[in-house]
Design a protein around this motif. Structure first.
Motif, PDB file in Angstrom:
ATOM      1  N   GLY A 169      -9.019  10.752  -9.943  1.00  0.00           N
ATOM      2  CA  GLY A 169      -7.734  11.268 -10.527  1.00  0.00           C
ATOM      3  C   GLY A 169      -6.706  11.055  -9.443  1.00  0.00           C
ATOM      4  O   GLY A 169      -5.334  11.007  -9.788  1.00  0.00           O
ATOM      5  N   THR A 170      -6.879  10.976  -8.329  1.00  0.00           N
ATOM      6  CA  THR A 170      -6.080  10.468  -7.011  1.00  0.00           C
ATOM      7  C   THR A 170      -5.310   9.054  -7.496  1.00  0.00           C
ATOM      8  O   THR A 170      -4.332   9.011  -7.084  1.00  0.00           O
ATOM      9  CB  THR A 170      -6.840  10.667  -5.657  1.00  0.00           C
ATOM     10  N   ILE A 171      -6.323   8.260  -7.683  1.00  0.00           N
ATOM     11  CA  ILE A 171      -5.919   6.893  -7.819  1.00  0.00           C
ATOM     12  C   ILE A 171      -5.078   6.666  -9.103  1.00  0.00           C
ATOM     13  O   ILE A 171      -3.878   6.332  -8.796  1.00  0.00           O
ATOM     14  CB  ILE A 171      -7.172   6.028  -8.201  1.00  0.00           C
ATOM     15  N   ALA A 172      -5.222   7.653 -10.056  1.00  0.00           N
ATOM     16  CA  ALA A 172      -4.400   7.763 -11.238  1.00  0.00           C
ATOM     17  C   ALA A 172      -2.973   8.415 -11.179  1.00  0.00           C
ATOM     18  O   ALA A 172      -2.095   8.006 -11.919  1.00  0.00           O
ATOM     19  CB  ALA A 172      -5.127   8.379 -12.634  1.00  0.00           C
ATOM     20  N   ALA A 173      -2.862   9.498 -10.274  1.00  0.00           N
ATOM     21  CA  ALA A 173      -1.877  10.317  -9.719  1.00  0.00           C
ATOM     22  C   ALA A 173      -0.866   9.484  -8.985  1.00  0.00           C
ATOM     23  O   ALA A 173       0.205   9.893  -8.683  1.00  0.00           O
ATOM     24  CB  ALA A 173      -2.307  11.420  -8.899  1.00  0.00           C
ATOM     25  N   CYS A 174      -1.222   8.284  -8.310  1.00  0.00           N
ATOM     26  CA  CYS A 174      -0.376   7.394  -7.677  1.00  0.00           C
ATOM     27  C   CYS A 174       0.543   6.613  -8.343  1.00  0.00           C
ATOM     28  O   CYS A 174       0.142   6.233  -9.682  1.00  0.00           O
ATOM     29  CB  CYS A 174      -1.005   6.330  -6.804  1.00  0.00           C
ATOM     30  N   GLY A 175       1.741   6.117  -8.198  1.00  0.00           N
ATOM     31  CA  GLY A 175       2.635   5.370  -8.821  1.00  0.00           C
ATOM     32  C   GLY A 175       2.447   4.056  -8.943  1.00  0.00           C
ATOM     33  O   GLY A 175       1.674   3.222  -8.154  1.00  0.00           O
ATOM     34  N   HIS A 257       2.515  11.291  -7.278  1.00  0.00           N
ATOM     35  CA  HIS A 257       2.447  12.509  -6.897  1.00  0.00           C
ATOM     36  C   HIS A 257       2.702  12.934  -5.386  1.00  0.00           C
ATOM     37  O   HIS A 257       2.684  13.820  -4.897  1.00  0.00           O
ATOM     38  CB  HIS A 257       1.313  13.275  -7.444  1.00  0.00           C
ATOM     39  N   TYR A 258       2.459  11.666  -4.575  1.00  0.00           N
ATOM     40  CA  TYR A 258       2.298  11.802  -2.870  1.00  0.00           C
ATOM     41  C   TYR A 258       3.267  10.795  -2.550  1.00  0.00           C
ATOM     42  O   TYR A 258       2.828   9.937  -1.871  1.00  0.00           O
ATOM     43  CB  TYR A 258       0.845  11.589  -2.797  1.00  0.00           C
ATOM     44  N   PRO A 259       4.473  11.142  -2.597  1.00  0.00           N
ATOM     45  CA  PRO A 259       5.400  10.260  -1.743  1.00  0.00           C
ATOM     46  C   PRO A 259       5.233  10.001  -0.400  1.00  0.00           C
ATOM     47  O   PRO A 259       5.377   8.858   0.114  1.00  0.00           O
ATOM     48  CB  PRO A 259       6.901  10.904  -2.094  1.00  0.00           C
ATOM     49  N   MET A 260       4.696  10.982   0.584  1.00  0.00           N
ATOM     50  CA  MET A 260       4.844  10.726   1.814  1.00  0.00           C
ATOM     51  C   MET A 260       3.284   9.685   2.088  1.00  0.00           C
ATOM     52  O   MET A 260       3.508   8.911   3.189  1.00  0.00           O
ATOM     53  CB  MET A 260       4.556  11.866   2.758  1.00  0.00           C
ATOM     54  N   GLU A 261       2.611   9.651   1.214  1.00  0.00           N
ATOM     55  CA  GLU A 261       1.357   8.743   1.049  1.00  0.00           C
ATOM     56  C   GLU A 261       1.641   7.397   0.712  1.00  0.00           C
ATOM     57  O   GLU A 261       1.095   6.331   1.121  1.00  0.00           O
ATOM     58  CB  GLU A 261       0.161   9.446   0.824  1.00  0.00           C
ATOM     59  N   GLU A 262       2.442   7.291  -0.390  1.00  0.00           N
ATOM     60  CA  GLU A 262       2.403   6.373  -1.305  1.00  0.00           C
ATOM     61  C   GLU A 262       3.643   5.361  -0.743  1.00  0.00           C
ATOM     62  O   GLU A 262       3.685   4.140  -1.140  1.00  0.00           O
ATOM     63  CB  GLU A 262       2.935   6.635  -2.720  1.00  0.00           C
ATOM     64  N   ILE A 263       4.758   5.756  -0.019  1.00  0.00           N
ATOM     65  CA  ILE A 263       5.774   4.761   0.280  1.00  0.00           C
ATOM     66  C   ILE A 263       5.504   4.274   1.637  1.00  0.00           C
ATOM     67  O   ILE A 263       5.661   5.200   2.670  1.00  0.00           O
ATOM     68  CB  ILE A 263       7.176   5.840   0.354  1.00  0.00           C
ATOM     69  N   PRO A 264       5.831   3.174   1.602  1.00  0.00           N
ATOM     70  CA  PRO A 264       5.664   2.591   3.104  1.00  0.00           C
ATOM     71  C   PRO A 264       7.023   2.982   3.918  1.00  0.00           C
ATOM     72  O   PRO A 264       7.828   3.046   3.526  1.00  0.00           O
ATOM     73  CB  PRO A 264       5.604   1.063   2.792  1.00  0.00           C
ATOM     74  N   GLY A 265       6.771   3.387   5.380  1.00  0.00           N
ATOM     75  CA  GLY A 265       7.796   3.727   6.062  1.00  0.00           C
ATOM     76  C   GLY A 265       8.466   5.083   5.645  1.00  0.00           C
ATOM     77  O   GLY A 265       9.953   4.911   5.772  1.00  0.00           O
ATOM     78  N   PHE A 266       7.802   5.759   5.188  1.00  0.00           N
ATOM     79  CA  PHE A 266       8.364   7.421   4.599  1.00  0.00           C
ATOM     80  C   PHE A 266       9.143   7.938   5.510  1.00  0.00           C
ATOM     81  O   PHE A 266      10.062   8.673   4.978  1.00  0.00           O
ATOM     82  CB  PHE A 266       7.114   7.905   4.100  1.00  0.00           C
ATOM     83  N   ALA A 267       8.678   7.722   6.801  1.00  0.00           N
ATOM     84  CA  ALA A 267       9.563   8.671   7.763  1.00  0.00           C
ATOM     85  C   ALA A 267      11.061   8.307   7.727  1.00  0.00           C
ATOM     86  O   ALA A 267      11.855   9.346   7.891  1.00  0.00           O
ATOM     87  CB  ALA A 267       8.941   8.278   9.150  1.00  0.00           C
TER      88      ALA A 267
END
Length: 279
Positions: A169-175, A257-267
């Motif tokens: 489900g987590t894999i599916a929830a990623c963009g 669903h998890y921008p801070m984990e999905e986006i490189p360089g999220f900081a």
């Protein structure tokens, strides 16, 4: 005793301070990184502050103090005496207690999923004490979860296993913009969840209704949704943003669903959102 020099195989990503607090008679775990305006970072259902591991160093380098919590019953924080929490208001009150215990002055509040809804709640409770808000993958009233179905999922007679369902489900929830290797890593981290705690969190997410309290959020706010996030309806996110006095709405293409984990360089992305709220 000498310490071996750092190598490519072992290097420091972020250096912070760990604290154990006592809140409501239970142990609470908090980490802080950097100095400056505090940014309270709240994780998603079943997870812990580890979700912010790729963000805290970058925030500290950009002049913020990242304050990362493990909600009660998550990570290193003890469960409440009553057991797993099904009322997100309990978490919101606990976060306000952390703010006051650490004497955080005019903090920003950032969260994702249930953490995003908790961030909305915390900002409403803090009022003028808060200086900014970023709520990701969140709305005031979630219509995508069925409490009755979630309660049935607490039973172990579920196939496939709850662990596998969390992973897949987590894999599916990623963009769609997230490479599969990164999706698998995120899913592996999520599979560590305690299912009793995770499902209780989601019951709280389904129950919690903040629609009549959004006007109490007086700080600048940003609501962030992923275009590929099937957990959230665009219409409810838009209605939530419209009901907050000073709120921008951001839609992230290719993100789930998890921008801070999905986006490189999220900081750097979060830093830009936070700086846009400077008053």
């Amino acid at each position: 005793m000498t310490t071996a020099p750092e190598t490519a195989a072992a290097r420091t990503l972020a250096t912070g301070t760990a604290r154990y607090l006592e809140i409501d008679g239970r142990v609470a775990y908090v980490e802080t990184y950097g100095s400056g305006t505090p940014v309270l970072c709240v994780h998603s259902a079943g997870q812990s502050g580890v979700q912010w591991r790729d963000t805290v160093g970058g925030l500290a380098e950009r002049g913020w103090q990242a304050v990362v919590v493990d909600l009660p019953g998550h990570g290193r924080s003890e469960l409440p005496a009553a057991g797993p929490v099904t009322d997100l208001g309990v978490y919101a009150r606990w976060c306000v207690d952390v703010v006051h215990a650490l004497e955080l002055r005019r903090p920003r509040v950032v969260g994702c999923s249930i953490g995003g809804k908790i961030a909305l709640d915390v900002a409403a409770r803090l009022g003028a004490e808060a200086s900014g808000l970023v709520a990701m993958a969140a709305d005031a009233r979630n219509r995508g979860q069925n409490e009755r179905a979630l309660r049935r999922s607490l039973a172990d007679a579920v196939s496939p296993s709850r662990s596998d369902r969390t992973y897949l489900g987590t894999i599916a929830a990623c963009g769609s913009a997230v490479p599969m290797a990164r999706r698998r890593l995120i899913a592996e981290m999520h599979r560590r969840e305690d299912p009793q705690v995770s499902l209780s969190d989601l019951i709280g997410w389904a129950r919690h209704d903040l629609r009549d309290r959004l006007s109490a959020i007086t700080c600048p706010a940003r609501l962030v949704i992923g275009a590929d996030d099937f957990w959230l309806a665009d219409s409810t996110a838009e209605a939530t943003a419209a009901a907050i006095p000073d709120c921008a709405l951001t839609v992230l293409e290719g993100i789930g669903h998890y921008p801070m984990e999905e986006i490189p360089g999220f900081a750097a992305v979060l830093d830009a959102w936070l700086r846009a709220q400077n008053t």
